[in-house]
Design an enzyme around this catalytic site. Sequence first.
Site, short mmCIF file in Angstrom:
data_model
loop_
_atom_site.label_atom_id
_atom_site.label_comp_id
_atom_site.label_asym_id
_atom_site.label_seq_id
_atom_site.Cartn_x
_atom_site.Cartn_y
_atom_site.Cartn_z
N SER A 153 0.89 -1.09 -0.15
CA SER A 153 0.13 0.18 -0.11
C SER A 153 0.93 1.03 -0.01
O SER A 153 2.06 1.14 0.22
CB SER A 153 -0.84 -0.04 1.18
OG SER A 153 -0.04 0.29 2.56
N LYS A 154 0.19 2.38 -0.10
CA LYS A 154 1.13 3.59 -0.09
C LYS A 154 2.21 3.90 0.97
O LYS A 154 2.92 4.55 0.77
CB LYS A 154 0.04 4.76 0.03
CG LYS A 154 -0.64 5.16 -1.40
CD LYS A 154 -1.16 6.56 -1.31
CE LYS A 154 -2.16 6.75 -2.43
NZ LYS A 154 -3.28 7.53 -2.27
N ARG A 155 1.89 3.26 2.17
CA ARG A 155 2.59 3.40 3.33
C ARG A 155 3.98 2.62 3.21
O ARG A 155 4.97 3.07 3.62
CB ARG A 155 1.74 2.88 4.30
CG ARG A 155 2.28 2.03 5.33
CD ARG A 155 1.35 1.58 6.32
NE ARG A 155 0.69 0.21 6.10
CZ ARG A 155 1.57 -0.75 6.22
NH1 ARG A 155 2.80 -0.72 7.09
NH2 ARG A 155 1.11 -1.91 6.12
#
Length: 473
Positions: free
Chosen positions: A242-244
Site C-alpha cells: 500500500s501507499k505506506r
Amino acid sequence: MKVKTRFAPSPTGFLHVGGARTALYSWLFAKHTGGEFVLRIEDTDLERSTQEAIDAIIEGMEWLGLEWDEGPYYQTKRFDRYNEVVDQLLADDKAYKCYASKELLDEIREEQMAAGLKPRYDANHPRVVEANASATEETPFCIRFRNPKEGSVVFDDKIRGRIEFQNSELDDLIIRRTDGSPTYNFCVVIDDWDMGITQVVRGEDHINNTPRQINIYKALNAPVPEFAHCSMILGDDGAKLSKRHGAVSVMQYRDEGYLPQALLNYLVRLGWSHGDQEIFSMEEMIQLFSLESVSKSASAFNTDKLLWLNNHYIKSSEPEYVAKYLQWHLDAKGISTENGPAIADVIKLVGERCNTLVELAEQSRYFYQDFEAFDADAAKKHLRPVAKEALELALVKLEALEDWNTENLHTVIADTCAELELGMGKVGMPLRVAVTGQGQSPSVDAVMNLIGKPRVLARLGKAIAFINERAAQ
Ligand code: GLU
C-alpha cells in the site's frame, strides 16, 4: 486458436504496481504465443470511475511500453450490447426480474445471521416469493441470473491448478441493477466473449467471481476462456502493498527516476522465475515467459533489488535509450541541454555511479548549467591558496590548447603536475572542484572534455578569483 489476452482495469485510481504486473503477465503471454493483447477500461462504476484515472492508466501503460493491439474499449460505451444479452437471457428464462427491495433483503440477511445461517439471497424465501407475486408495473426490479442449483463449477487455473466451487454456494447474482446499469460480473463475461479473449489473466481477488462468470458463459453457450489468477504483492514487511510502503503508482516510479525496463524486469521476477536468472531483456521475457511458472504464493516487494536493477539498466542500456528518459528529468529540473554535450555522452560518463535518473539528472547538471557556488566542504579542502598556482598554470595551458579532447586534457594535467612537482591529486582535485563545483566526479579530463573549453576556462577563472577573495579576507 489464436491467443488473445486483455488487461481490464477499473479506472478508480492510478495504475499501481500490482495492476502493472498483471498487465505485464497478460501482455507477455500474448506476445509469447504470437497472440494479441486488448486494453479495456471497466468504467461501469460511474461513481468511482474518473477521466483522470483513465488518463493515468493509459499514461502508465504507455510509459511501460505495454502496447495494446486493440482498444482501449470502454464498458460505458457498450450498455446497448449488455442490455441485448440481458433481454436474451430473460427470454430464455435464464434470468429473471427480482422485485425484492433492498430493505427486505437486508432484513432477511439479518434473520439468517441471527439464526446462525450463512447470509445469502434466497429466491425461495417466502417473503421474496411474496414480494415477486405482489409486484405491480411500478415496482422497481433488478435482474438476476438463474444460477444452477446443483453440481459444481470446476476450472483449471493456469497458475493455481484445479479449483472447484459448489453451485449451492453461489446465489442468483444481479446482472442488471434497479437503476438499469449492468454489473461487473456480467459485463466482464460479455466483453471477454465478444472480444474473443482466450486467457483471462487477473488478480486473485477475482477467483470467487470466476465460477459465477463461468456459469454465465455456459448459459450463453459461449466458449469459456482459461483463467490465470496472480497472487498479491506484499510490502517488504509482509503486509499488503500500500501507499505506506512508498511508491505504488507506476508513474511515481518514473518520477523517482526508474527506467521502465528496470521496473518491468523487476515486476516480471516478482512472482515468476526462470532458474535463477535475474536480468531479462524484453526479448528474453517474451521468449521465456509462461503462466505455469508464475508462483502461487504472494511476493514481497524489495526496493533495494529494484534499485540494483535500475543501476544495471542505467549502466548497460544503450545510452540513447537512457537519454530518452533522462531528458524528462532534466526538463523537470529546468536543465536545458541545448548548449551542452550530447546527453548520451554524459550518461556514458556518469551513468555508472547513479542508481536513479533523478541522481543522474543532478549529476548531469554541471555539464549544462553554471553553478552558483562551489560545494562548501569541497572548496574548503581543495580551493586553498596552495592550489592557486596549479590552477593558474593549468588555465594558461588550457587556453592554449587547440585540440580539445580527453587525451590532450590528460596531458595538460600531467604537464602541470610535472612542472610544479606536484602529485596528481594536488592538481586534479582543485581542477575538479573548479569545473564541477563538487568534490566527486568521473575522471576530470573526460569531464572537462564534455563541459567544453569556454565553460572550463570561465569556471577556472572563477575558482582562482574565489581563492584570491578568500586569501584577502
Ligand atoms: N476491472 C477489474 C479490476 O480492476 C478486473 C476484472 C478482470 O480482470 O476480470 O479489478
